[in-house]
Motif scaffolding. Structure first.
Motif, PDB file in Angstrom:
ATOM      1  N   ASN A 192     -21.936 -19.995 -32.350  1.00 25.60           N
ATOM      2  CA  ASN A 192     -21.358 -18.739 -32.365  1.00 25.60           C
ATOM      3  C   ASN A 192     -20.771 -18.810 -30.132  1.00 25.60           C
ATOM      4  O   ASN A 192     -19.289 -18.191 -30.531  1.00 25.60           O
ATOM      5  N   LEU A 193     -21.311 -18.735 -30.158  1.00 22.48           N
ATOM      6  CA  LEU A 193     -21.050 -19.022 -28.355  1.00 22.48           C
ATOM      7  C   LEU A 193     -20.302 -19.879 -27.486  1.00 22.48           C
ATOM      8  O   LEU A 193     -19.292 -20.006 -27.274  1.00 22.48           O
ATOM      9  N   LEU A 194     -20.492 -21.158 -28.548  1.00 19.07           N
ATOM     10  CA  LEU A 194     -19.524 -21.885 -28.526  1.00 19.07           C
ATOM     11  C   LEU A 194     -17.671 -22.213 -28.763  1.00 19.07           C
ATOM     12  O   LEU A 194     -16.920 -22.761 -28.406  1.00 19.07           O
ATOM     13  N   TYR A 195     -17.996 -21.298 -30.339  1.00 17.45           N
ATOM     14  CA  TYR A 195     -16.724 -20.487 -30.184  1.00 17.45           C
ATOM     15  C   TYR A 195     -15.906 -20.279 -29.320  1.00 17.45           C
ATOM     16  O   TYR A 195     -14.725 -19.452 -29.534  1.00 17.45           O
ATOM     17  N   THR A 208     -16.760 -18.563 -13.829  1.00 12.04           N
ATOM     18  CA  THR A 208     -17.832 -17.114 -13.405  1.00 12.04           C
ATOM     19  C   THR A 208     -18.552 -16.926 -14.027  1.00 12.04           C
ATOM     20  O   THR A 208     -18.218 -16.908 -14.871  1.00 12.04           O
ATOM     21  N   ALA A 209     -19.319 -16.133 -13.477  1.00 19.16           N
ATOM     22  CA  ALA A 209     -20.481 -15.121 -14.404  1.00 19.16           C
ATOM     23  C   ALA A 209     -19.621 -14.381 -15.123  1.00 19.16           C
ATOM     24  O   ALA A 209     -20.032 -13.888 -16.677  1.00 19.16           O
ATOM     25  N   GLU A 210     -18.488 -13.704 -15.042  1.00 18.73           N
ATOM     26  CA  GLU A 210     -17.778 -13.062 -15.329  1.00 18.73           C
ATOM     27  C   GLU A 210     -16.979 -13.337 -16.873  1.00 18.73           C
ATOM     28  O   GLU A 210     -17.112 -12.575 -17.897  1.00 18.73           O
ATOM     29  N   ALA A 214     -20.569 -13.514 -28.447  1.00 20.97           N
ATOM     30  CA  ALA A 214     -21.617 -14.043 -29.324  1.00 20.97           C
ATOM     31  C   ALA A 214     -22.582 -13.689 -29.809  1.00 20.97           C
ATOM     32  O   ALA A 214     -23.658 -13.104 -30.786  1.00 20.97           O
ATOM     33  N   MET A 215     -22.965 -11.974 -28.673  1.00 26.75           N
ATOM     34  CA  MET A 215     -23.847 -11.168 -29.763  1.00 26.75           C
ATOM     35  C   MET A 215     -23.493  -9.935 -31.703  1.00 26.75           C
ATOM     36  O   MET A 215     -24.751  -9.880 -32.157  1.00 26.75           O
ATOM     37  N   THR A 216     -22.314 -10.936 -31.295  1.00 21.44           N
ATOM     38  CA  THR A 216     -22.183 -10.429 -33.000  1.00 21.44           C
ATOM     39  C   THR A 216     -23.164 -11.505 -34.099  1.00 21.44           C
ATOM     40  O   THR A 216     -23.415 -10.933 -35.400  1.00 21.44           O
ATOM     41  N   THR A 217     -23.547 -12.385 -33.573  1.00 23.97           N
ATOM     42  CA  THR A 217     -24.767 -13.410 -34.107  1.00 23.97           C
ATOM     43  C   THR A 217     -25.392 -12.462 -34.759  1.00 23.97           C
ATOM     44  O   THR A 217     -26.503 -11.648 -34.261  1.00 23.97           O
ATOM     45  N   PRO A 218     -25.685 -13.252 -36.602  1.00 20.45           N
ATOM     46  CA  PRO A 218     -26.666 -11.853 -36.986  1.00 20.45           C
ATOM     47  C   PRO A 218     -27.813 -12.362 -36.510  1.00 20.45           C
ATOM     48  O   PRO A 218     -28.384 -14.260 -35.932  1.00 20.45           O
ATOM     49  N   ALA A 266     -18.231 -14.189 -23.311  1.00 18.68           N
ATOM     50  CA  ALA A 266     -17.718 -14.773 -24.336  1.00 18.68           C
ATOM     51  C   ALA A 266     -19.723 -14.484 -24.667  1.00 18.68           C
ATOM     52  O   ALA A 266     -20.160 -14.211 -25.958  1.00 18.68           O
ATOM     53  N   VAL A 267     -20.867 -14.269 -23.552  1.00 17.75           N
ATOM     54  CA  VAL A 267     -22.106 -13.864 -23.866  1.00 17.75           C
ATOM     55  C   VAL A 267     -21.991 -13.066 -25.464  1.00 17.75           C
ATOM     56  O   VAL A 267     -22.431 -12.404 -25.718  1.00 17.75           O
TER      57      VAL A 267
END
Ligand code: FMN
Length: 340
Positions: free
Chosen positions: A270-273, A188-190, A199-203, A195-196
């Motif tokens: 980061n998103l993969l993790y 699902t998109a949720e 992943a927004m913690t990415t610099p 996870a997205v």
């Protein structure tokens, strides 16, 4: 300030802004040309010249064999194109590296080839054609590698992923592997949005956050996109495909022209993790398209002109069991230069 002085100032401002914009535009062309020239001098061409160029081609071809060996629908005798090229690349490396037998890439390739031979010998498949392409020394090296089914493939079990969200980073990182076969369960998109969010913690450069994520859940679209992408042919369509792009509007000077790939690449890892830690299987997929494929892909996805492709990520739930490529890594020592 008098009216005349104000007018003069605004004229000077306009003039200097136009000059700086023109300079940026000329520099952009100049630097792209220099970048193209450097790429052209150094990439691994069809006829490699340097040790590193041979090694790249050998890893690429060896990885194709790993993919074939880990495929659920194993096709005996696969890899005609690979075998037309890999033996001569190994010979090329032998000529350039006096110690080729101990070369990491050479030995890696030989061990994967051994697994190819072992899997075929089990059913008595005739490998006469493949054998004829290698030198007798190369063939002997291939035959003499000790049997180990873990050469080339590793097995991934869904049950081993149940505690992923609680794993410390070193275990999460070492247990993540790309998978190319997923369970039939819908994504699902949720699930992906969670996870997205992580992943927004990415610099990103000056925190400008250029990365954009497009979540494709429509099976026909995914299948059309992957047919164009052509890097995962022969596998079932994954339940979800993420398109990672970078918004060029985030960049301010010509020398930031490649920054979108850097920021998008950092975000993607980061998103993969994050997806792995949410218990989802993934496979990053290349979106370095030819102009024609890019145009067709943009059309399907309606990606706006200001976004550039960074990569795709195929996403799905883990099947009960699947095999994937071993994808051996260089050691830290092999890739690190310490500058004192
Ligand atoms: C930018 C990028 C592009 C990739 N493109 C493909 C692809 O087109 N097809 C494919 O099967 N795997 C692709 N992969 C997956 C790699 O083969 C895989 O990440 C690599 O072998 C390392 O294995 P691991 O992800 O299991 O650690 C790609 C990976 C990256 C990072």
């Amino acid at each position: 300030m008098s009216k005349k002085e104000k007018l003069t100032n605004s004229f000077i401002n306009m003039f200097t802004t136009s000059l700086r914009t023109l300079r940026q535009s000329l520099l952009l062309r100049h630097d792209y040309l220099r970048q193209a020239a450097r790429f052209s001098r150094n990439y691994s061409p069809l006829k490699p010249r340097t040790k590193a160029q041979f090694e790249s081609r050998i890893i690429f071809l060896t990885h194709q064999i790993e993919k074939g060996l880990s495929h659920r629908d194993f096709r005996y005798g696969f890899g005609k194109k690979i075998f037309n090229s890999l033996p001569s690349m190994l010979t090329g490396l032998e000529k350039i590296d006096a110690n080729a037998k101990n070369n990491f890439v050479y030995a890696y390739s030989i061990s994967v080839l051994h697994e190819y031979v072992r899997r075929h010998q089990i059913i008595g498949y005739d490998l006469g054609w493949q054998k004829s392409l290698f030198s007798s020394e190369q063939w002997n090296s291939i035959i003499n590698v000790p049997d180990d089914p873990k050469h080339a493939c590793i097995e991934i079990n869904r049950n081993d992923k149940l505690l992923n969200s609680t794993l410390p980073f070193n275990r999460l990182a070492r247990n993540r592997h790309s998978i190319r076969e997923f369970s039939n369960q819908k994504v699902t998109a949720e699930e992906i949005m969670d996870a997205v969010d992580l992943a927004m913690t990415t610099p990103s450069v000056c925190n400008r956050q250029p990365t954009r994520v497009h979540i494709v859940l429509n099976k026909k679209n995914i299948s059309d996109l992957l047919r164009l992408q052509a890097g995962i042919n022969g596998y079932p369509t994954p339940p979800a495909l993420l398109v990672i792009t970078s918004d060029l509007s985030a960049f301010m000077t010509e020398y930031e022209r490649n920054e979108g790939y850097v920021d998008g690449g950092l975000f993607s890892m980061n998103l993969l993790y994050a997806l792995e830690s949410h218990g989802l299987g993934t496979c990053p997929l290349n979106t370095m398209f030819t102009a024609k494929v890019e145009k067709l892909t943009r059309n399907i996805l309606q990606i706006p002109d200001n976004e550039i492709f960074v990569l795709y990520i195929a996403v799905g739930h883990f099947p009960e069991i699947t095999r994937t490529c071993q994808s051996l890594r260089f050691s830290a020592k092999q890739i690190t230069t310490i500058i004192k």
